[in-house]
Design an enzyme around this catalytic site. Structure first.
Site, PDB file in Angstrom:
ATOM      1  N   LYS A  14      28.728  46.258  49.020  1.00 19.23           N
ATOM      2  CA  LYS A  14      29.970  46.736  49.639  1.00 19.23           C
ATOM      3  C   LYS A  14      29.728  47.855  50.667  1.00 19.23           C
ATOM      4  O   LYS A  14      28.637  48.438  50.712  1.00 19.23           O
ATOM      5  CB  LYS A  14      30.918  47.216  48.525  1.00 19.23           C
ATOM      6  CG  LYS A  14      31.322  46.094  47.559  1.00 19.23           C
ATOM      7  CD  LYS A  14      32.378  46.577  46.566  1.00 19.23           C
ATOM      8  CE  LYS A  14      32.791  45.472  45.615  1.00 19.23           C
ATOM      9  NZ  LYS A  14      33.891  45.904  44.717  1.00 19.23           N
ATOM     10  N   TYR A  43      40.227  38.590  47.982  1.00 26.20           N
ATOM     11  CA  TYR A  43      40.786  39.321  46.841  1.00 26.20           C
ATOM     12  C   TYR A  43      42.229  38.917  46.532  1.00 26.20           C
ATOM     13  O   TYR A  43      42.952  39.681  45.883  1.00 26.20           O
ATOM     14  CB  TYR A  43      40.689  40.825  47.089  1.00 26.20           C
ATOM     15  CG  TYR A  43      39.291  41.383  46.841  1.00 26.20           C
ATOM     16  CD1 TYR A  43      38.720  41.321  45.562  1.00 26.20           C
ATOM     17  CD2 TYR A  43      38.541  41.960  47.844  1.00 26.20           C
ATOM     18  CE1 TYR A  43      37.452  41.823  45.307  1.00 26.20           C
ATOM     19  CE2 TYR A  43      37.266  42.465  47.601  1.00 26.20           C
ATOM     20  CZ  TYR A  43      36.736  42.391  46.333  1.00 26.20           C
ATOM     21  OH  TYR A  43      35.484  42.889  46.071  1.00 26.20           O
ATOM     22  N   ASN A  57      32.488  50.742  44.462  1.00 25.97           N
ATOM     23  CA  ASN A  57      31.561  50.514  43.346  1.00 25.97           C
ATOM     24  C   ASN A  57      30.357  49.663  43.736  1.00 25.97           C
ATOM     25  O   ASN A  57      29.746  49.010  42.893  1.00 25.97           O
ATOM     26  CB  ASN A  57      32.304  49.964  42.112  1.00 25.97           C
ATOM     27  CG  ASN A  57      32.910  48.598  42.348  1.00 25.97           C
ATOM     28  OD1 ASN A  57      32.877  48.077  43.459  1.00 25.97           O
ATOM     29  ND2 ASN A  57      33.458  48.002  41.302  1.00 25.97           N
TER      30      ASN A  57
HETATM   31  P1  CMP Z   1      35.155  43.762  42.279  1.00 24.14           P
HETATM   32  O1  CMP Z   1      34.181  43.278  41.269  1.00 24.14           O
HETATM   33  O2  CMP Z   1      34.818  43.561  43.708  1.00 24.14           O
HETATM   34  O3  CMP Z   1      36.575  43.083  41.992  1.00 24.14           O
HETATM   35  C1  CMP Z   1      37.796  43.696  42.311  1.00 24.14           C
HETATM   36  C2  CMP Z   1      37.618  45.085  42.818  1.00 24.14           C
HETATM   37  O4  CMP Z   1      38.784  45.861  42.788  1.00 24.14           O
HETATM   38  C3  CMP Z   1      36.648  45.825  41.912  1.00 24.14           C
HETATM   39  O5  CMP Z   1      35.359  45.322  42.058  1.00 24.14           O
HETATM   40  C4  CMP Z   1      36.885  47.248  42.349  1.00 24.14           C
HETATM   41  O6  CMP Z   1      36.192  47.546  43.550  1.00 24.14           O
HETATM   42  C5  CMP Z   1      38.374  47.208  42.646  1.00 24.14           C
HETATM   43  N1  CMP Z   1      39.143  47.779  41.538  1.00 24.14           N
HETATM   44  C6  CMP Z   1      39.270  47.311  40.297  1.00 24.14           C
HETATM   45  N2  CMP Z   1      40.073  48.103  39.566  1.00 24.14           N
HETATM   46  C7  CMP Z   1      40.460  49.093  40.378  1.00 24.14           C
HETATM   47  C8  CMP Z   1      41.296  50.215  40.220  1.00 24.14           C
HETATM   48  N3  CMP Z   1      41.885  50.483  39.059  1.00 24.14           N
HETATM   49  N4  CMP Z   1      41.468  51.018  41.288  1.00 24.14           N
HETATM   50  C9  CMP Z   1      40.867  50.730  42.470  1.00 24.14           C
HETATM   51  N5  CMP Z   1      40.069  49.683  42.690  1.00 24.14           N
HETATM   52  C10 CMP Z   1      39.865  48.873  41.653  1.00 24.14           C
END
Ligand code: CMP
Length: 140
Positions: free
Chosen positions: A11, A51, A114
């Site tokens: 990312k 997403y 993340n």
């Molecule tokens: P990812 O595995 O890419 O799938 C969905 C993404 O949404 C996740 O990783 C995080 O980057 C993001 N995400 C999930 N939960 C939250 C949250 N509570 N607040 C902000 N971002 C989130």
């Protein structure tokens, strides 16, 4: 166990901090093979489509804005039980909950920034790979 493919994204928080090589080393050390890879900048429409499953969540537009804030490296990973194996290497979504030695524990900045995404099932891996790569771009 069977040889599977999973879809991975390094990312924008990680590409910005020059962590692509470190993350690739952790992927390869876990026995996964990077069989396709490209560095791209997603459009808002691409991020929204990818997403779409989260579109009712309060963090959806923040996530779309974050995922279009810089380059991402999209990848196809191949190996035994690749979907679960990569999720183990990534660690928990929230880096505060991630185990020591995982990518998110070592690299992630926050639950949103993340560092990596990995498919959550073989079915979703096939969909996500298809959204991002042609078969000709995947070389096992
Ligand atoms: P990812 O595995 O890419 O799938 C969905 C993404 O949404 C996740 O990783 C995080 O980057 C993001 N995400 C999930 N939960 C939250 C949250 N509570 N607040 C902000 N971002 C989130």
């Amino acid at each position: 166990m069977a040889v599977q493919r999973t879809f991975s994204i390094i990312k924008p928080d990680a590409t910005r901090r020059n962590l692509t090589g470190k993350i690739n080393s952790m992927i390869e050390a876990a026995g996964l093979r990077i069989v396709a890879q490209k560095r791209v900048k997603w459009s808002e429409d691409q991020a929204k489509e990818f997403y779409a499953v989260h579109k009712e969540r309060p963090f959806y537009m923040d996530l779309v804005n974050f995922m279009t804030s810089g380059p991402v490296v999209v990848q196809v990973l191949e190996g035994e039980d690749a979907v679960a194996a990569y999720r183990t290497v990534m660690g928990a979504t929230n880096p505060a909950d991630a185990d020591a030695g995982t990518i998110r524990k070592e690299c992630a900045e926050s639950i949103e920034a993340n560092s990596v995404h990995g498919s959550d099932s073989v079915e979703n891996a096939a969909i996500e790979i298809g959204q991002n790569f042609s078969e000709a771009e995947i070389v096992g």
